[in-house]
Design a protein around this motif. Structure first.
Motif, mmCIF file in Angstrom:
data_model
loop_
_atom_site.group_PDB
_atom_site.id
_atom_site.type_symbol
_atom_site.label_atom_id
_atom_site.label_comp_id
_atom_site.label_asym_id
_atom_site.label_seq_id
_atom_site.Cartn_x
_atom_site.Cartn_y
_atom_site.Cartn_z
ATOM 1 N N THR A 49 -11.080 -19.195 -27.153
ATOM 2 C CA THR A 49 -10.349 -20.289 -26.532
ATOM 3 C C THR A 49 -10.809 -20.412 -25.083
ATOM 4 O O THR A 49 -11.339 -19.457 -24.501
ATOM 5 N N VAL A 50 -10.619 -21.591 -24.517
ATOM 6 C CA VAL A 50 -10.887 -21.793 -23.088
ATOM 7 C C VAL A 50 -9.604 -22.331 -22.462
ATOM 8 O O VAL A 50 -9.199 -23.464 -22.743
ATOM 9 N N GLY A 51 -8.966 -21.502 -21.647
ATOM 10 C CA GLY A 51 -7.767 -21.934 -20.937
ATOM 11 C C GLY A 51 -8.155 -22.451 -19.564
ATOM 12 O O GLY A 51 -9.066 -21.925 -18.924
ATOM 13 N N ILE A 52 -7.474 -23.503 -19.128
ATOM 14 C CA ILE A 52 -7.715 -24.052 -17.791
ATOM 15 C C ILE A 52 -6.548 -23.622 -16.899
ATOM 16 O O ILE A 52 -5.406 -24.052 -17.112
ATOM 17 N N PRO A 53 -6.804 -22.751 -15.928
ATOM 18 C CA PRO A 53 -5.709 -22.252 -15.097
ATOM 19 C C PRO A 53 -5.314 -23.261 -14.017
ATOM 20 O O PRO A 53 -6.136 -24.067 -13.574
ATOM 21 N N GLY A 54 -4.076 -23.210 -13.620
ATOM 22 C CA GLY A 54 -3.600 -24.036 -12.508
ATOM 23 C C GLY A 54 -3.662 -23.268 -11.197
ATOM 24 O O GLY A 54 -3.845 -22.045 -11.177
ATOM 25 N N ALA A 55 -3.499 -23.986 -10.101
ATOM 26 C CA ALA A 55 -3.609 -23.371 -8.772
ATOM 27 C C ALA A 55 -2.605 -22.229 -8.598
ATOM 28 O O ALA A 55 -2.900 -21.228 -7.941
ATOM 29 N N SER A 56 -1.430 -22.342 -9.220
ATOM 30 C CA SER A 56 -0.417 -21.285 -9.084
ATOM 31 C C SER A 56 -0.839 -20.013 -9.816
ATOM 32 O O SER A 56 -0.223 -18.961 -9.639
ATOM 33 N N GLN A 57 -1.887 -20.102 -10.650
ATOM 34 C CA GLN A 57 -2.361 -18.947 -11.424
ATOM 35 C C GLN A 57 -3.670 -18.386 -10.866
ATOM 36 O O GLN A 57 -4.355 -17.619 -11.537
ATOM 37 N N GLU A 58 -3.987 -18.737 -9.641
ATOM 38 C CA GLU A 58 -5.279 -18.333 -9.073
ATOM 39 C C GLU A 58 -5.432 -16.813 -8.994
ATOM 40 O O GLU A 58 -6.507 -16.275 -9.287
ATOM 41 N N VAL A 59 -4.374 -16.098 -8.625
ATOM 42 C CA VAL A 59 -4.485 -14.642 -8.479
ATOM 43 C C VAL A 59 -4.755 -13.982 -9.835
ATOM 44 O O VAL A 59 -5.662 -13.156 -9.967
#
Lengths: 190, 190
Positions: free
Chosen positions: B67-77
């Motif tokens: 799978t390819v998940g696209i992270p959001g800015a709040s998940q950067e860490v």
């Protein structure tokens, strides 16, 4: 609650790659390509996916080289223009674009003077998969305008001001604020 | 004046792809991958470039899916964390990440609940070039959280708030302001 959207090509963000090539008569052309990315570290390579209908494909098959220019936000209209028309239909495409091509020093492809960052690539592999030809180009040099460099000699992203694509809304966007550092911010979780 | 920077991998912007896979015992893993992009329209496919040292590669060789998940800015860490550690060295990687995996309905790979957009892919081709293995995955479905959808049923990029990478400074950035429309703004130059 997650919802199925079907088999959509929703990689965020997509790049805006200005692929430069010479035709069989040495005339420069530039094409706006959204399919692609880095695919290999050593040798450093970029992959682009081209539809067989593109003039750029037959150019690259002939020249075995291409450039990838990175457009800035101020060049969004001309970047879009280079995706709206093909040299097959409009031979005046490059003249209308107002862009200026000079020969690459390293590969048989044009460098567009107006793009502030350009990768010069020689074809390393070309293979069809599905509707597109995947072309792997070895990056032999990156050329940058001095006014986009920072004090360390690297590229300053704010000065380059690159653009990107939202594949759902089909819109161009600038790059926004810096939020963190790679191989650094996550170390607190180890 | 243009300056040669050498053979640098300066595609702007690079994506931040959270590649999910199962190991041979069915344990989920997620890896932060910067090499990749869309490579083909029909069938819709994503290409990712993986180094042979990555646990994710042996996982995908076994499962033939990812799978390819696209992270959001709040998940950067946490996105960065998933690139700082490998399950080969730290078997508690997923537990430390705090992410939750559920099986994909379509392919033999985990969907990470916290990523608001996920592409489910089955391996269509896998081939080494240089230092990396290029894996082409056919996108069989895109899963999106309802809270990132717009009224037309597409993804709202501001709600997804995806991140990207500056390959020179090695920094993460958000997506910035919308500046134009594809296959539209350039038509004025025809």
């Amino acid at each position: 609650m997650k919802k199925s959207l079907g088999a959509r090509r929703f990689i965020y963000p997509l790049p805006v790659l200005m692929v430069g090539s010479y035709d069989e008569n040495g005339n420069p052309d530039v094409c706006n390509v959204g399919w692609g990315g880095i695919c290999c570290s050593e040798p450093p390579c970029v992959m682009i996916g081209l539809h067989p209908s593109r003039k750029t494909l037959s150019n690259i098959q002939h020249s075995q080289a291409f450039t990838v220019g990175i457009p800035g936000a101020s060049q969004e209209v001309v970047a879009d223009f280079l995706g709206c028309v093909t040299a097959k239909v409009d031979p005046d495409k490059m003249a209308k674009s107002g862009l200026h091509a000079v020969p690459s020093e390293h590969v048989n492809a044009p460098v567009i003077e107006e793009f502030k960052l350009t990768l010069e690539c020689r074809v390393a592999k070309m293979e069809q998969f599905g509707s597109h030809i995947q072309i792997i180009g070895e990056i032999v040099d990156a050329l940058a305008d001095e006014d986009i460099l920072n004090e360390a000699g690297g590229v300053d992203i704010e000065k380059l001001d690159p653009i990107l694509v939202d594949p759902s809304a089909d819109t161009y966007h600038r790059v926004g604020e810096r939020i963190g550092k790679i191989f650094h911010d996550g170390l607190v979780m180890k």
